[in-house]
Design a protein around this motif. Structure first.
Motif, mmCIF file in Angstrom:
data_model
loop_
_atom_site.group_PDB
_atom_site.id
_atom_site.type_symbol
_atom_site.label_atom_id
_atom_site.label_comp_id
_atom_site.label_asym_id
_atom_site.label_seq_id
_atom_site.Cartn_x
_atom_site.Cartn_y
_atom_site.Cartn_z
ATOM 1 N N ALA A 97 -6.293 9.429 -7.241
ATOM 2 C CA ALA A 97 -4.808 10.438 -8.150
ATOM 3 C C ALA A 97 -4.652 11.356 -6.348
ATOM 4 C CB ALA A 97 -4.344 11.192 -9.111
ATOM 5 N N ALA A 98 -3.409 11.830 -5.983
ATOM 6 C CA ALA A 98 -3.445 13.150 -4.803
ATOM 7 C C ALA A 98 -1.986 13.116 -5.770
ATOM 8 C CB ALA A 98 -3.358 11.528 -3.539
ATOM 9 N N VAL A 99 -2.256 15.058 -4.845
ATOM 10 C CA VAL A 99 -0.920 15.523 -5.226
ATOM 11 C C VAL A 99 -0.260 16.298 -3.996
ATOM 12 C CG1 VAL A 99 -1.410 16.202 -7.787
ATOM 13 C CG2 VAL A 99 -1.465 17.822 -5.856
ATOM 14 N N THR A 100 0.595 16.653 -3.505
ATOM 15 C CA THR A 100 0.975 17.595 -2.051
ATOM 16 C C THR A 100 1.553 19.098 -3.020
ATOM 17 O OG1 THR A 100 2.366 15.835 -1.699
ATOM 18 C CG2 THR A 100 2.737 18.330 -0.327
ATOM 19 N N PHE A 103 1.517 23.261 -0.606
ATOM 20 C CA PHE A 103 1.328 24.245 1.317
ATOM 21 C C PHE A 103 2.328 22.733 1.715
ATOM 22 C CE2 PHE A 103 -1.231 26.934 -1.010
ATOM 23 C CZ PHE A 103 -0.768 27.670 -1.215
ATOM 24 N N GLY A 104 2.313 21.812 1.346
ATOM 25 C CA GLY A 104 2.430 20.773 1.795
ATOM 26 C C GLY A 104 0.937 20.054 2.579
ATOM 27 N N ASN A 105 0.407 19.820 1.836
ATOM 28 C CA ASN A 105 -1.672 19.261 1.890
ATOM 29 C C ASN A 105 -1.541 18.125 1.089
ATOM 30 O OD1 ASN A 105 -2.476 20.923 4.596
ATOM 31 N ND2 ASN A 105 -2.673 22.847 2.649
ATOM 32 N N ARG A 106 -2.492 17.458 1.291
ATOM 33 C CA ARG A 106 -2.654 16.091 0.437
ATOM 34 C C ARG A 106 -4.000 16.242 -0.243
ATOM 35 N NH1 ARG A 106 -5.740 12.552 -0.907
ATOM 36 N NH2 ARG A 106 -5.235 10.060 -1.650
ATOM 37 N N LEU A 107 -4.019 16.804 -1.645
ATOM 38 C CA LEU A 107 -5.118 17.034 -2.182
ATOM 39 C C LEU A 107 -5.415 15.846 -3.688
ATOM 40 C CD1 LEU A 107 -7.559 18.954 -2.841
ATOM 41 C CD2 LEU A 107 -5.726 19.656 -4.401
ATOM 42 N N GLY A 108 -6.079 14.739 -2.871
ATOM 43 C CA GLY A 108 -6.698 14.320 -3.675
ATOM 44 C C GLY A 108 -7.260 14.639 -4.619
ATOM 45 N N ILE A 109 -7.531 13.449 -5.501
ATOM 46 C CA ILE A 109 -8.918 13.754 -6.865
ATOM 47 C C ILE A 109 -9.641 12.343 -7.203
ATOM 48 C CG2 ILE A 109 -8.236 16.168 -8.317
ATOM 49 C CD1 ILE A 109 -6.663 13.966 -10.044
ATOM 50 N N ILE A 110 -10.599 12.565 -8.072
ATOM 51 C CA ILE A 110 -11.443 11.241 -7.781
ATOM 52 C C ILE A 110 -12.399 11.369 -9.723
ATOM 53 C CG2 ILE A 110 -13.000 11.126 -6.706
ATOM 54 C CD1 ILE A 110 -13.934 8.114 -6.280
ATOM 55 N N GLU A 111 -11.994 10.461 -10.629
ATOM 56 C CA GLU A 111 -12.828 10.677 -11.603
ATOM 57 C C GLU A 111 -13.549 8.939 -11.261
ATOM 58 O OE1 GLU A 111 -12.281 9.548 -16.259
ATOM 59 O OE2 GLU A 111 -10.825 10.850 -15.656
#
Length: 121
Positions: A97-100, A103-111
């Motif tokens: 998944a990913a969020v903004t 501050f406008g940056n992409r932050l991705g996560i992984i399980e």
């Protein structure tokens, strides 16, 4: 909540050429090789290639490891992030998944149940 870096994904226009180049760079063939994704195991981390992307210095998409993607995604949203990519099961029990961030940056996560922390160098 964040356990550490798991995957960095690089968009490429020519997947075959990128696969060849990264095979040379990593000194190994990819462990996962499909038309939609090519993955290399590099020191316990994953270097991934996705086709038909726009390569740029801003193109890499690191994914930060979490124990539970749904819970982490909800927590990020509760902290003020905006949904960018919903939690999606991409095969083998792996969820991304990913969020903004605010501050406008992409932050991705992984399980990733297949991630082996003992292989990290």
């Amino acid at each position: 909540m964040i356990l550490g870096l798991r995957t960095a994904i690089y968009p490429v226009k020519d997947l075959a050429a990128a696969k060849d180049w990264y095979s040379q760079v990593t000194g190994q063939a990819p462990y996962f090789d499909q038309p939609f994704y090519v993955g290399f195991s590099v020191g316990g981390f994953e270097l991934g290639l996705v086709p038909e992307g726009e390569s740029s210095v801003a193109g890499a998409q690191p994914l930060w490891g979490v124990q539970n993607a749904e819970m982490a995604f909800a927590k990020l949203l509760s902290l003020g992030a905006s949904a960018l990519e919903p939690v999606t099961e991409v095969g083998g029990g792996t969820k991304v998944a990913a969020v903004t961030d605010p501050f406008g940056n992409r932050l991705g996560i992984i399980e990733n149940p297949h991630f082996n922390p003992t292989a990290v160098k």
